[in-house]
Scaffold this motif. Structure first.
Motif, PDB file in Angstrom:
ATOM      1  N   LEU A  92      21.448  20.238   6.908  1.00  0.00           N
ATOM      2  CA  LEU A  92      20.830  19.076   6.261  1.00  0.00           C
ATOM      3  C   LEU A  92      21.820  18.471   5.262  1.00  0.00           C
ATOM      4  O   LEU A  92      22.331  19.164   4.380  1.00  0.00           O
ATOM      5  N   GLY A  93      22.077  17.177   5.435  1.00  0.00           N
ATOM      6  CA  GLY A  93      22.942  16.452   4.511  1.00  0.00           C
ATOM      7  C   GLY A  93      22.330  15.098   4.238  1.00  0.00           C
ATOM      8  O   GLY A  93      21.175  14.839   4.609  1.00  0.00           O
ATOM      9  N   THR A  94      23.104  14.214   3.616  1.00  0.00           N
ATOM     10  CA  THR A  94      22.546  12.897   3.338  1.00  0.00           C
ATOM     11  C   THR A  94      23.317  11.818   4.088  1.00  0.00           C
ATOM     12  O   THR A  94      24.478  12.011   4.482  1.00  0.00           O
ATOM     13  N   CYS A  95      22.620  10.720   4.329  1.00  0.00           N
ATOM     14  CA  CYS A  95      23.262   9.525   4.899  1.00  0.00           C
ATOM     15  C   CYS A  95      23.238   8.463   3.818  1.00  0.00           C
ATOM     16  O   CYS A  95      22.184   8.180   3.243  1.00  0.00           O
ATOM     17  N   LEU A  96      24.390   7.900   3.516  1.00  0.00           N
ATOM     18  CA  LEU A  96      24.464   6.818   2.538  1.00  0.00           C
ATOM     19  C   LEU A  96      24.494   5.490   3.286  1.00  0.00           C
ATOM     20  O   LEU A  96      25.220   5.341   4.270  1.00  0.00           O
ATOM     21  N   ASP A  97      23.702   4.549   2.803  1.00  0.00           N
ATOM     22  CA  ASP A  97      23.644   3.224   3.420  1.00  0.00           C
ATOM     23  C   ASP A  97      23.874   2.207   2.301  1.00  0.00           C
ATOM     24  O   ASP A  97      23.087   2.130   1.350  1.00  0.00           O
ATOM     25  N   SER A  98      24.964   1.466   2.405  1.00  0.00           N
ATOM     26  CA  SER A  98      25.341   0.581   1.288  1.00  0.00           C
ATOM     27  C   SER A  98      24.249  -0.428   0.972  1.00  0.00           C
ATOM     28  O   SER A  98      24.046  -0.787  -0.187  1.00  0.00           O
ATOM     29  N   PHE A  99      23.534  -0.889   1.996  1.00  0.00           N
ATOM     30  CA  PHE A  99      22.475  -1.866   1.700  1.00  0.00           C
ATOM     31  C   PHE A  99      21.394  -1.242   0.834  1.00  0.00           C
ATOM     32  O   PHE A  99      20.990  -1.811  -0.185  1.00  0.00           O
ATOM     33  N   HIS A 100      20.920  -0.064   1.235  1.00  0.00           N
ATOM     34  CA  HIS A 100      19.831   0.561   0.478  1.00  0.00           C
ATOM     35  C   HIS A 100      20.255   0.872  -0.954  1.00  0.00           C
ATOM     36  O   HIS A 100      19.449   0.796  -1.880  1.00  0.00           O
ATOM     37  N   ILE A 101      21.522   1.225  -1.119  1.00  0.00           N
ATOM     38  CA  ILE A 101      22.008   1.584  -2.456  1.00  0.00           C
ATOM     39  C   ILE A 101      22.174   0.335  -3.331  1.00  0.00           C
ATOM     40  O   ILE A 101      21.666   0.265  -4.444  1.00  0.00           O
ATOM     41  N   LEU A 102      22.860  -0.672  -2.779  1.00  0.00           N
ATOM     42  CA  LEU A 102      23.210  -1.833  -3.603  1.00  0.00           C
ATOM     43  C   LEU A 102      22.040  -2.804  -3.766  1.00  0.00           C
ATOM     44  O   LEU A 102      21.941  -3.489  -4.786  1.00  0.00           O
ATOM     45  N   SER A 103      21.144  -2.849  -2.783  1.00  0.00           N
ATOM     46  CA  SER A 103      19.997  -3.756  -2.906  1.00  0.00           C
ATOM     47  C   SER A 103      19.063  -3.287  -4.023  1.00  0.00           C
ATOM     48  O   SER A 103      18.338  -4.073  -4.608  1.00  0.00           O
ATOM     49  N   ARG A 104      19.084  -1.977  -4.316  1.00  0.00           N
ATOM     50  CA  ARG A 104      18.254  -1.435  -5.394  1.00  0.00           C
ATOM     51  C   ARG A 104      18.957  -1.563  -6.736  1.00  0.00           C
ATOM     52  O   ARG A 104      18.389  -1.193  -7.765  1.00  0.00           O
ATOM     53  N   GLY A 105      20.193  -1.996  -6.731  1.00  0.00           N
ATOM     54  CA  GLY A 105      20.941  -2.066  -7.981  1.00  0.00           C
ATOM     55  C   GLY A 105      21.352  -0.703  -8.496  1.00  0.00           C
ATOM     56  O   GLY A 105      21.691  -0.550  -9.668  1.00  0.00           O
ATOM     57  N   SER A 106      21.332   0.326  -7.619  1.00  0.00           N
ATOM     58  CA  SER A 106      21.762   1.667  -8.046  1.00  0.00           C
ATOM     59  C   SER A 106      23.258   1.652  -8.371  1.00  0.00           C
ATOM     60  O   SER A 106      24.023   0.912  -7.757  1.00  0.00           O
ATOM     61  N   ASP A 107      23.661   2.510  -9.304  1.00  0.00           N
ATOM     62  CA  ASP A 107      25.085   2.633  -9.615  1.00  0.00           C
ATOM     63  C   ASP A 107      25.726   3.566  -8.587  1.00  0.00           C
ATOM     64  O   ASP A 107      25.396   4.747  -8.538  1.00  0.00           O
ATOM     65  N   PRO A 108      26.640   3.054  -7.773  1.00  0.00           N
ATOM     66  CA  PRO A 108      27.209   3.895  -6.710  1.00  0.00           C
ATOM     67  C   PRO A 108      28.166   4.962  -7.236  1.00  0.00           C
ATOM     68  O   PRO A 108      28.604   5.827  -6.480  1.00  0.00           O
ATOM     69  N   LYS A 109      28.476   4.920  -8.520  1.00  0.00           N
ATOM     70  CA  LYS A 109      29.429   5.893  -9.067  1.00  0.00           C
ATOM     71  C   LYS A 109      28.950   7.333  -8.853  1.00  0.00           C
ATOM     72  O   LYS A 109      29.755   8.241  -8.614  1.00  0.00           O
ATOM     73  N   GLY A 110      27.623   7.510  -8.917  1.00  0.00           N
ATOM     74  CA  GLY A 110      27.043   8.846  -8.753  1.00  0.00           C
ATOM     75  C   GLY A 110      27.310   9.469  -7.386  1.00  0.00           C
ATOM     76  O   GLY A 110      27.135  10.679  -7.207  1.00  0.00           O
ATOM     77  N   ILE A 111      27.755   8.642  -6.423  1.00  0.00           N
ATOM     78  CA  ILE A 111      28.092   9.171  -5.096  1.00  0.00           C
ATOM     79  C   ILE A 111      29.176  10.243  -5.229  1.00  0.00           C
ATOM     80  O   ILE A 111      29.199  11.216  -4.478  1.00  0.00           O
ATOM     81  N   GLU A 112      30.051  10.068  -6.223  1.00  0.00           N
ATOM     82  CA  GLU A 112      31.161  11.020  -6.382  1.00  0.00           C
ATOM     83  C   GLU A 112      30.668  12.422  -6.771  1.00  0.00           C
ATOM     84  O   GLU A 112      31.423  13.388  -6.674  1.00  0.00           O
ATOM     85  N   ASP A 113      29.414  12.517  -7.229  1.00  0.00           N
ATOM     86  CA  ASP A 113      28.857  13.832  -7.564  1.00  0.00           C
ATOM     87  C   ASP A 113      28.346  14.584  -6.336  1.00  0.00           C
ATOM     88  O   ASP A 113      27.945  15.740  -6.435  1.00  0.00           O
ATOM     89  N   ILE A 114      28.289  13.898  -5.202  1.00  0.00           N
ATOM     90  CA  ILE A 114      27.822  14.554  -3.972  1.00  0.00           C
ATOM     91  C   ILE A 114      29.030  15.186  -3.279  1.00  0.00           C
ATOM     92  O   ILE A 114      30.034  14.507  -3.073  1.00  0.00           O
ATOM     93  N   PRO A 115      28.948  16.467  -2.909  1.00  0.00           N
ATOM     94  CA  PRO A 115      30.088  17.062  -2.185  1.00  0.00           C
ATOM     95  C   PRO A 115      30.318  16.301  -0.873  1.00  0.00           C
ATOM     96  O   PRO A 115      29.357  16.012  -0.147  1.00  0.00           O
ATOM     97  N   GLY A 116      31.569  15.975  -0.563  1.00  0.00           N
ATOM     98  CA  GLY A 116      31.877  15.178   0.620  1.00  0.00           C
ATOM     99  C   GLY A 116      31.274  15.736   1.901  1.00  0.00           C
ATOM    100  O   GLY A 116      30.796  14.987   2.749  1.00  0.00           O
ATOM    101  N   GLU A 117      31.282  17.092   2.019  1.00  0.00           N
ATOM    102  CA  GLU A 117      30.784  17.668   3.281  1.00  0.00           C
ATOM    103  C   GLU A 117      29.263  17.546   3.405  1.00  0.00           C
ATOM    104  O   GLU A 117      28.717  17.770   4.476  1.00  0.00           O
ATOM    105  N   LYS A 118      28.592  17.179   2.308  1.00  0.00           N
ATOM    106  CA  LYS A 118      27.142  16.974   2.396  1.00  0.00           C
ATOM    107  C   LYS A 118      26.790  15.510   2.675  1.00  0.00           C
ATOM    108  O   LYS A 118      25.619  15.164   2.848  1.00  0.00           O
ATOM    109  N   ILE A 119      27.794  14.642   2.668  1.00  0.00           N
ATOM    110  CA  ILE A 119      27.555  13.267   3.121  1.00  0.00           C
ATOM    111  C   ILE A 119      27.788  13.289   4.631  1.00  0.00           C
ATOM    112  O   ILE A 119      28.923  13.298   5.098  1.00  0.00           O
ATOM    113  N   PHE A 120      26.711  13.358   5.360  1.00  0.00           N
ATOM    114  CA  PHE A 120      26.830  13.498   6.818  1.00  0.00           C
ATOM    115  C   PHE A 120      27.165  12.175   7.499  1.00  0.00           C
ATOM    116  O   PHE A 120      27.697  12.156   8.591  1.00  0.00           O
ATOM    117  N   PHE A 121      26.809  11.071   6.861  1.00  0.00           N
ATOM    118  CA  PHE A 121      27.055   9.783   7.528  1.00  0.00           C
ATOM    119  C   PHE A 121      27.098   8.664   6.497  1.00  0.00           C
ATOM    120  O   PHE A 121      26.480   8.756   5.428  1.00  0.00           O
TER     121      PHE A 121
END
Ligand code: MG
Ligand code: MG
Length: 600
Positions: free
Chosen positions: A160-189
Motif C-alpha cells: 500500500l502506497g499513495t498516488c499523488l495527483d497534481s490537480f487534487h493537490i493544487l486545486s485544494r490549495g494544499s502546500d506541496p512542500k509536504g510531499i518531501e516528507d513522504i518516503p519516495g518508495e511509498k509514492i507509488f504513482f
C-alpha cells in the motif's frame, strides 16, 4: 523519467488511444476502466497490443469507494477488488489506483480506513498488485494528499502506497512542500494535470477543465520538484479530463501531451533539449492565392511594392520598409484558396531553432526547393502554418532573399505620411481544438512568452485570443479561436501592418481604391462618451472606420481592410508603449465582418 498517459486523456477507441500514445513516444499508459469495459479486446489482447506498441501498462484505474465502511459492506468491496485483481493479472499490470471514498456509507474514521486498506493490500499482494491510494479533492472524509498519506503510513503495508495527483493537490490549495516528507518508495504513482485557475466546483473543474502541464495556471514544475526530491522514480503520467481533448484527434492530442511533459522536465533540469532560439523579427508573411490580382490590389493600395520574383517558383515579394509579404500562386493556393500559409521568422540560429522544434515533436518540413535555392529550416505549427527560420545578420548562412530576383523597385521618396514600415502582428485563427496546444507550442518551441488570454463576444459565439511575443515586441503572433458561420471564416487570419500615422495610411489606402471595413455609428457615439478627443478627431475616425483603444501605457488606433479569401489586413498605430491588440474593439469588428461578404 519514464512518461505515461491515462487513456481517458485521449479520444477514440482503446486501440486508437494506445496507438496515439505509442506514436507520440510515451513509454506507458494508465488503463482507465471504462476504456477497457467498452473495448471488444480481451484483457490478454490489450496486453499484447500494448506490448506490440512498446507500451507498459503502468496503472489500472480507478477503484472507488473501498475504505472506512461497515464490515458487511467492506466484504462486498473485497469481493469486487478480487475480480479486478484477477483482471489485472490478465492485463499484466501490477498497480491499481484507489481513490478516497465518496460513499455516503463511509465513516470518518482514519483507523478503520487504514485497517481496511491494509486488508485490501493483503489481498492485492496475493496477486502481485500494489495499491496506490489517492485523495480526491472532493473525497468524503479524505480530500488532501497529506491526509491520504497519514492513512497509508498508519496501515504500514508494503503493498500500500499513495498516488499523488497534481490537480487534487493544487486545486485544494494544499502546500506541496509536504510531499518531501513522504518516503519516495511509498509514492507509488504520480499523475500530472494542469488547469486554468477557475472559481468553480472542484469536481466539475476536474472533470472538464484539466489540461496538460504548462497550459493552465498551476505550478506543476514546483510540485514535480518536491516529488523528485522525495525520491519518487516512477513514471510521470498525465491524467487529463478535458471536454475538448475528448473530441480532438487522439494523435494530435498525444503529441501535445508529450510535448508538455518534455517542456516540464526541461524546466526543472530533468531533460536536456536544444535551447530555445527566440526569433528577433518577422522576415515575411507568405500568402497563397489562386488569383494574385485582388491580393495585389490590396497590397498596392496599402503602399507595398512588388519588388522581386522567386527564381524558381511563382512567388512575388511585396515590401515596404521592413514589411515583407510573399504572394504565392503555386499549387497549394489552387487547393486551399487565399490564405496565410507561412511565416518567415528572423532567427539568429535557424538550425538551432529547427533542432529545438524537432526535439519538441514539431513536424520538420522537407526543404521543397530547387537545387539553387537557399536551404531553409522549416517546421509546421499545430494549425499547419509553415514556420521558416531565416538567418538574420548571418551573411555566411543561406538567405531567403537570395532566391528572389529584383524585378522593379521605384523607391518612393523618404517619409511618406502613413507609409507602413513593418508587420506589427500576425493573427492566426486556430482550429478550435488546438488552441491550448498552439499557445504551448509557440511558447515552448519558439521561446515566445504568452500574454493574457482574452475572451471576446462574437455575434455567433465566443472568440478567445492569446498573443505570444518576444520581449521587444518585434514578433507578435495573436492566436485566436472562435465561432464562425462558414468554414472559411473559421480559418480567418490577418496581417497587421504598423504605421506611425494610421489616418494618413487609411486615406492613402482608400484613395488607392482600397475598401476599408466600415464601423457602426453607435461605436463612435460610445467612444465620444468614454474619451475626450481633439476637435474633428472622432469625425475622422468615424469617416474612415478607425477604432481606438487606450491602456495604461499608451494608445492604439487601427482599421481593417475587406477580407480576401480567408485573409484581411489591419493598419495599426501604436503610441506610447501600448501592448495590446484592441481586444476592446473586437466585438464591433467581428460583427462588422460578419456583415460583409469576402471579396472572393
Ligand atoms: Mg487522479
Ligand atoms: Mg489585430
Amino acid at each position: 523519467m519514464r512518461t505515461s498517459i491515462a487513456t481517458v486523456s485521449l479520444s477514440g477507441s482503446l486501440t486508437e488511444k494506445l496507438t496515439a500514445a505509442s506514436r507520440a513516444g510515451f513509454d506507458g499508459v494508465e488503463i482507465f476502466e471504462n476504456d477497457l469495459l467498452a473495448s471488444p479486446l480481451t484483457p490478454e489482447e490489450i496486453r499484447a497490443r500494448c506490448a506490440d506498441l512498446g507500451l507498459t501498462i503502468d496503472l489500472y484505474q480507478p477503484m472507488r469507494d473501498i475504505e472506512a465502511v461497515p464490515e458487511d459492506e467492506f466484504a462486498r468491496n473485497l469481493r469486487r477488488a478480487r475480480h479486478k485483481f484477477e483482471l489485472m493479472r490478465r492485463l499484466g499490470t501490477d498497480a491499481v489506483l484507489v481513490c478516497s471514498t465518496v460513499s455516503p456509507l463511509a465513516l470518518d474514521d482514519d483507523a478503520l480506513a487504514a485497517a481496511q486498506l491494509g486488508r485490501l493490500a493483503d489481498l492485492a499482494q496475493d496477486f502481485g498488485v500494489r495499491v496506490a491510494y489517492e485523495a480526491l479533492a472532493w473525497g468524503r472524509h479524505v480530500s488532501t494528499y497529506d491526509h491520504a498519506w497519514s492513512i497509508v503510513e498508519a496501515a504500514g503495508h508494503p503493498a500500500l502506497g499513495t498516488c499523488l495527483d497534481s490537480f487534487h493537490i493544487l486545486s485544494r490549495g494544499s502546500d506541496p512542500k509536504g510531499i518531501e516528507d513522504i518516503p519516495g518508495e511509498k509514492i507509488f504513482f504520480l499523475q500530472l494535470a494542469d488547469a486554468p485557475l477557475l472559481a468553480m466546483d472542484v469536481l466539475q473543474w476536474s472533470r472538464h477543465y484539466r489540461c496538460f502541464p504548462g497550459q493552465g495556471g498551476f505550478d506543476i514544475a514546483g510540485l514535480l520538484q518536491h516529488v523528485v526530491r522525495a525520491g519518487y522514480d516512477g513514471p510521470l503520467s498525465l491524467e487529463v479530463f478535458n471536454d475538448v481533448f475528448r473530441q480532438a484527434e487522439a494523435g494530435t492530442t498525444a503529441v501535445d501531451a508529450r510535448r508538455s511533459l518534455l517542456v516540464l522536465q526541461e524546466s526543472i533540469g530533468l531533460a536536456s533539449l536544444p535551447g530555445p532560439v527566440v526569433p528577433t523579427g518577422i522576415a515575411f508573411a507568405e500568402l497563397v492565392t489562386p488569383d494574385a490580382e485582388p491580393v495585389a490590389a490590396i497590397l498596392g493600395a496599402l503602399g507595398l511594392a512588388r519588388t522581386a520574383r522567386h527564381r524558381s517558383k511563382p512567388v512575388d515579394l511585396w515590401e515596404r520598409g521592413e514589411a515583407r509579404i510573399l504572394v504565392n500562386t503555386g499549387p497549394a493556393a489552387r487547393r486551399d484558396g487565399t490564405g496565410l500559409a507561412a511565416v518567415g521568422l528572423e532567427s539568429p540560429d535557424p538550425e538551432g531553432a529547427a533542432r529545438r522544434a524537432e526535439a519538441l515533436l514539431a513536424p520538420v518540413l522537407p526543404r521543397r526547393r530547387a537545387p539553387e535555392d537557399a536551404p531553409l529550416d522549416a517546421v509546421a505549427a499545430p494549425d499547419g502554418t509553415e514556420l521558416f527560420f531565416c538567418a538574420t545578420d548571418r551573411p555566411e548562412l543561406p538567405n531567403w532573399r537570395a532566391d528572389f530576383e529584383t524585378i522593379e523597385y521605384v523607391e518612393t521618396a523618404g517619409d511618406v505620411a502613413g507609409a507602413v514600415d513593418r508587420i506589427d502582428h500576425l493573427a492566426l485563427t486556430q482550429p478550435w481544438h488546438h488552441f491550448d496546444e498552439a499557445a504551448l507550442f509557440h511558447r515552448s518551441v519558439l521561446g515566445l512568452h504568452g500574454q493574457e488570454s482574452v475572451d471576446v463576444a462574437d455575434p455567433y459565439g465566443l472568440f478567445r485570443s492569446r498573443a505570444v511575443t518576444n520581449s521587444g515586441g518585434s514578433v507578435r503572433i495573436a492566436l485566436a479561436v472562435g465561432p464562425a458561420p462558414t468554414e472559411d471564416e473559421t480559418r480567418a487570419q490577418h496581417i497587421a501592418l504598423a504605421t506611425d500615422d494610421v489616418v494618413a495610411a487609411a486615406r492613402r489606402f482608400r484613395a488607392a481604391g482600397g475598401g476599408l471595413l466600415p464601423m457602426p455609428a453607435n461605436y463612435y457615439d460610445d467612444l465620444a462618451a468614454r474619451y475626450e478627443f481633439t476637435e474633428g478627431e472622432l469625425a475622422t475616425y468615424r469617416e474612415l472606420g478607425i477604432l481606438y483603444d487606450r491602456d495604461a501605457q499608451g494608445e492604439f488606433r487601427h482599421c481593417y481592410t475587406r477580407t480576401v479569401g480567408r485573409v484581411f489586413f489591419e493598419l495599426v498605430q501604436r503610441d506610447g508603449g501600448y501592448q495590446g491588440y484592441g481586444a476592446q474593439n473586437a466585438p464591433v469588428r467581428l460583427a462588422a465582418q460578419h456583415g460583409q461578404r469576402p471579396l472572393r
